[in-house]
Design an enzyme around this catalytic site. Structure first.
Site, PDB file in Angstrom:
ATOM      1  N   GLU A  94       9.020  17.330 -26.173  1.00  0.00           N
ATOM      2  CA  GLU A  94       8.375  17.848 -24.950  1.00  0.00           C
ATOM      3  C   GLU A  94       8.969  19.201 -24.547  1.00  0.00           C
ATOM      4  OE1 GLU A  94       5.720  16.473 -23.938  1.00  0.00           O
ATOM      5  OE2 GLU A  94       5.848  14.377 -24.573  1.00  0.00           O
ATOM      6  N   HIS A 113      -1.123  11.130 -29.492  1.00  0.00           N
ATOM      7  CA  HIS A 113      -1.327   9.787 -28.922  1.00  0.00           C
ATOM      8  C   HIS A 113      -2.080   8.896 -29.893  1.00  0.00           C
ATOM      9  CE1 HIS A 113      -0.636  10.703 -24.375  1.00  0.00           C
ATOM     10  NE2 HIS A 113       0.447  10.236 -24.959  1.00  0.00           N
ATOM     11  N   HIS A 151       7.286   8.252 -29.486  1.00  0.00           N
ATOM     12  CA  HIS A 151       6.416   9.235 -28.828  1.00  0.00           C
ATOM     13  C   HIS A 151       6.698  10.671 -29.300  1.00  0.00           C
ATOM     14  CE1 HIS A 151       3.967  10.860 -25.572  1.00  0.00           C
ATOM     15  NE2 HIS A 151       4.974  11.671 -25.246  1.00  0.00           N
ATOM     16  N   ARG A 196       0.826  -1.233   0.000  1.00  0.00           N
ATOM     17  CA  ARG A 196       0.000   0.000   0.000  1.00  0.00           C
ATOM     18  C   ARG A 196       0.849   1.266   0.000  1.00  0.00           C
ATOM     19  NH1 ARG A 196      -3.244  -2.604   4.058  1.00  0.00           N
ATOM     20  NH2 ARG A 196      -4.976  -3.667   3.044  1.00  0.00           N
ATOM     21  N   LYS A 253       7.125  22.701 -15.861  1.00  0.00           N
ATOM     22  CA  LYS A 253       6.189  21.608 -15.539  1.00  0.00           C
ATOM     23  C   LYS A 253       5.800  21.653 -14.066  1.00  0.00           C
ATOM     24  CE  LYS A 253       4.643  16.992 -16.014  1.00  0.00           C
ATOM     25  NZ  LYS A 253       4.792  15.616 -16.436  1.00  0.00           N
ATOM     26  N   HIS A 304      -0.918  16.360 -27.728  1.00  0.00           N
ATOM     27  CA  HIS A 304      -0.983  14.960 -27.309  1.00  0.00           C
ATOM     28  C   HIS A 304      -2.267  14.236 -27.733  1.00  0.00           C
ATOM     29  CE1 HIS A 304       2.640  15.883 -25.231  1.00  0.00           C
ATOM     30  NE2 HIS A 304       2.702  14.714 -24.643  1.00  0.00           N
ATOM     31  N   ARG A 359      -3.468  21.919 -15.580  1.00  0.00           N
ATOM     32  CA  ARG A 359      -2.523  20.862 -15.966  1.00  0.00           C
ATOM     33  C   ARG A 359      -2.820  20.310 -17.364  1.00  0.00           C
ATOM     34  NH1 ARG A 359       0.028  16.061 -12.112  1.00  0.00           N
ATOM     35  NH2 ARG A 359       1.409  15.259 -13.702  1.00  0.00           N
TER      36      ARG A 359
HETATM   37  N1  LIG Z   1       4.396  10.048 -15.917  1.00  0.00           N
HETATM   38  C1  LIG Z   1       4.446  11.069 -16.727  1.00  0.00           C
HETATM   39  O1  LIG Z   1       4.061  12.186 -16.374  1.00  0.00           O
HETATM   40  C2  LIG Z   1       5.000  10.877 -18.093  1.00  0.00           C
HETATM   41  C3  LIG Z   1       5.218  11.989 -18.934  1.00  0.00           C
HETATM   42  C4  LIG Z   1       5.772  11.772 -20.184  1.00  0.00           C
HETATM   43  C5  LIG Z   1       6.095  10.494 -20.589  1.00  0.00           C
HETATM   44  N2  LIG Z   1       5.868   9.434 -19.767  1.00  0.00           N
HETATM   45  C6  LIG Z   1       6.207   8.070 -20.188  1.00  0.00           C
HETATM   46  O2  LIG Z   1       7.601   8.026 -20.455  1.00  0.00           O
HETATM   47  C7  LIG Z   1       7.857   6.991 -21.390  1.00  0.00           C
HETATM   48  C8  LIG Z   1       8.832   7.500 -22.430  1.00  0.00           C
HETATM   49  O3  LIG Z   1      10.022   7.870 -21.798  1.00  0.00           O
HETATM   50  P1  LIG Z   1      11.429   7.678 -22.518  1.00  0.00           P
HETATM   51  O4  LIG Z   1      11.377   8.302 -23.852  1.00  0.00           O
HETATM   52  O5  LIG Z   1      12.470   8.117 -21.567  1.00  0.00           O
HETATM   53  O6  LIG Z   1      11.429   6.112 -22.792  1.00  0.00           O
HETATM   54  P2  LIG Z   1      12.321   4.891 -22.277  1.00  0.00           P
HETATM   55  O7  LIG Z   1      12.302   4.806 -20.817  1.00  0.00           O
HETATM   56  O8  LIG Z   1      11.869   3.715 -23.048  1.00  0.00           O
HETATM   57  O9  LIG Z   1      13.790   5.319 -22.725  1.00  0.00           O
HETATM   58  C9  LIG Z   1      14.089   5.369 -24.093  1.00  0.00           C
HETATM   59  C10 LIG Z   1      15.296   4.495 -24.410  1.00  0.00           C
HETATM   60  O10 LIG Z   1      16.456   5.165 -23.965  1.00  0.00           O
HETATM   61  C11 LIG Z   1      17.232   4.301 -23.132  1.00  0.00           C
HETATM   62  N3  LIG Z   1      17.935   5.157 -22.184  1.00  0.00           N
HETATM   63  C12 LIG Z   1      17.407   5.981 -21.249  1.00  0.00           C
HETATM   64  N4  LIG Z   1      18.369   6.672 -20.638  1.00  0.00           N
HETATM   65  C13 LIG Z   1      19.550   6.288 -21.194  1.00  0.00           C
HETATM   66  C14 LIG Z   1      20.893   6.680 -21.010  1.00  0.00           C
HETATM   67  N5  LIG Z   1      21.238   7.634 -20.140  1.00  0.00           N
HETATM   68  N6  LIG Z   1      21.853   6.045 -21.738  1.00  0.00           N
HETATM   69  C15 LIG Z   1      21.505   5.107 -22.662  1.00  0.00           C
HETATM   70  N7  LIG Z   1      20.237   4.730 -22.911  1.00  0.00           N
HETATM   71  C16 LIG Z   1      19.273   5.320 -22.182  1.00  0.00           C
HETATM   72  C17 LIG Z   1      16.241   3.331 -22.543  1.00  0.00           C
HETATM   73  O11 LIG Z   1      16.877   2.134 -22.148  1.00  0.00           O
HETATM   74  C18 LIG Z   1      15.290   3.137 -23.724  1.00  0.00           C
HETATM   75  O12 LIG Z   1      15.803   2.194 -24.610  1.00  0.00           O
HETATM   76  C19 LIG Z   1       6.518   6.574 -21.963  1.00  0.00           C
HETATM   77  O13 LIG Z   1       6.123   5.335 -21.407  1.00  0.00           O
HETATM   78  C20 LIG Z   1       5.572   7.676 -21.498  1.00  0.00           C
HETATM   79  O14 LIG Z   1       4.242   7.230 -21.317  1.00  0.00           O
HETATM   80  C21 LIG Z   1       5.341   9.604 -18.528  1.00  0.00           C
END
Ligand SMILES: NC(=O)c1ccc[n+]([C@@H]2O[C@H](COP(=O)([O-])OP(=O)(O)OC[C@H]3O[C@@H](n4cnc5c(N)ncnc54)[C@H](O)[C@@H]3O)[C@@H](O)[C@H]2O)c1
Length: 352
Positions: free
Chosen positions: A182, A249, A259, A118, A224, A245, A238
């Site tokens: 972004e 999306h 993305h 939890r 943000k 998006h 927000r």
């Molecule tokens: N919670 C929120 O408010 C919010 C906002 C925006 C996006 N998201 C989510 O974030 C995700 C996308 O994030 P992302 O683009 O970071 O994707 P990801 O986590 O898949 O990272 C992208 C790729 O980069 C690699 N990577 C990351 N950091 C690295 C580094 N320093 N060195 C080498 N490789 C590295 C990862 O292993 C992966 O292959 C989606 O699932 C999306 O829904 C969430």
């Protein structure tokens, strides 16, 4: 909603811009000093297979759980795997789960930490541009269920967010590009000066200069954080973070493109619609589209408008026959416009 880790007892090297304090961000903080943030607590690191392979030495000394990289693993199966590992490690309330990685890792970390026993404390160490400027900020987390992105999730703030920019040295170029979608979004909705900064420099400049990148990231975190601070549970303000998006999306689901690329096309369409219905000057719309292209993001594609519309109809943000669409009336200022679904359907053909 905040965990019990007391931010007042922490010792940030740099406090950061206003609004950020509430998000417990530690800029320019060495990952190696993680334990100092949570003295006496047991840290369990959660990361993906790519980071685990690249940073074996840095992660040694902590308990570590890793799962296969990629959006397709942001699901219940991975959550179950992580929870089984936590049980095996006898992780309890004295454990702090620390997600080190991109947005997939930070989302899964927040989700697991919210439901395991939890709720246990958690912290985030974002390592991609996207996670630094967006996913790690604001407390939202989520996992996907089939084609439905982020269908399950909670809103719960991390105890801390650590920015160690040296992780960016291994980030692939394609992921820099993704993250800048972004960054450009934040500039469009909130900050004309940030927009001008992006016009002044190039992706290459940021990649080659982590001091400049740190300045950029911190500006984005401030934007943000300020928006989330006003409206943590997305009742109003927000929603402006969804600029680009709604259509983005839908395209991401349909075509399965990265993305950032999908959001870029979504922002282009939103600018076109802003010009038609939101009072955005033609020249300003062109400036946004030029900036997206400058950062190697796509600004058009062949799309089946009806299919895009069908996915939009299922959008979480739909309210009855209306959809809250985010438009801009000038660079740096966004607003929410309730739009009848049929009106959007009518415009989709021209704006995509
Ligand atoms: N919670 C929120 O408010 C919010 C906002 C925006 C996006 N998201 C989510 O974030 C995700 C996308 O994030 P992302 O683009 O970071 O994707 P990801 O986590 O898949 O990272 C992208 C790729 O980069 C690699 N990577 C990351 N950091 C690295 C580094 N320093 N060195 C080498 N490789 C590295 C990862 O292993 C992966 O292959 C989606 O699932 C999306 O829904 C969430």
């Amino acid at each position: 909603m905040h965990d019990k880790l007391d931010p007042e007892n922490l010792d940030p090297l740099r406090p950061g811009p206003p609004g950020v304090k509430a998000m417990n961000c530690h800029f320019d903080y060495l990952f190696a000093r993680l334990q100092e943030l949570v003295p006496g607590k047991r840290i369990v690191l959660l990361t993906d297979s790519n980071l685990a392979g690249l940073y074996t030495a840095a992660f040694s000394g902590h308990h570590l759980i890793s799962f296969p990289a990629g959006e397709s693993n942001k699901n219940q199966q991975t959550v179950d795997q992580v929870i089984r590992e936590l049980i095996r490690m006898e992780a309890g309330k004295d454990t702090v789960l620390v997600g080190v990685g991109g947005g997939v890792v930070t989302d899964i970390t927040g989700f697991v930490a919210a439901v395991y026993m939890r709720g246990i404390p958690f912290g985030l160490v974002p390592t991609s541009i996207l996670a630094m400027v967006d996913a790690a900020i604001g407390g939202k987390n989520g996992i996907d269920v089939g084609i439905y992105k982020n269908l399950l999730g909670t809103i719960r703030q991390p105890g801390f967010v650590v920015y160690d920019y040296s992780f960016l040295n291994t980030l692939p170029v394609s992921e820099w590009v993704n993250g800048f979608a972004e960054v450009i979004k934040h500039a469009c909705i909130r900050d004309a000066n940030l927009f001008a900064m992006l016009e002044r420099y190039s992706l290459h400049d940021f990649q080659g200069n982590l001091v400049l990148t740190a300045e950029l990231v911190e500006k984005n975190v401030a934007i943000k954080s300020a928006v989330v601070h006003l409206d943590e549970f997305e009742k109003g303000e927000r929603k402006i973070l969804n600029f680009g998006h709604t259509i983005g999306h839908a395209i991401e689901n349909l075509v399965g493109m990265p993305h950032g690329h999908a959001i870029s096309i979504g922002m282009t369409a939103a600018c076109n619609l802003s010009e038609k219905m939101g009072g955005l000057h033609f020249e300003e719309a062109k400036k946004v589209i030029r900036l997206l292209a400058k950062y190697h993001l796509p600004v058009d594609m062949e799309a089946d408008h009806e299919k895009v519309f069908d996915v939009i109809r299922m959008d979480k943000k739909r309210e009855g026959e209306d959809l809250n669409f985010i438009l801009i009336d000038k660079i740096g200022h966004a607003f929410i416009m309730p739009l009848a679904l049929e009106t959007l359907r009518h415009h989709l053909k021209e704006i995509l």
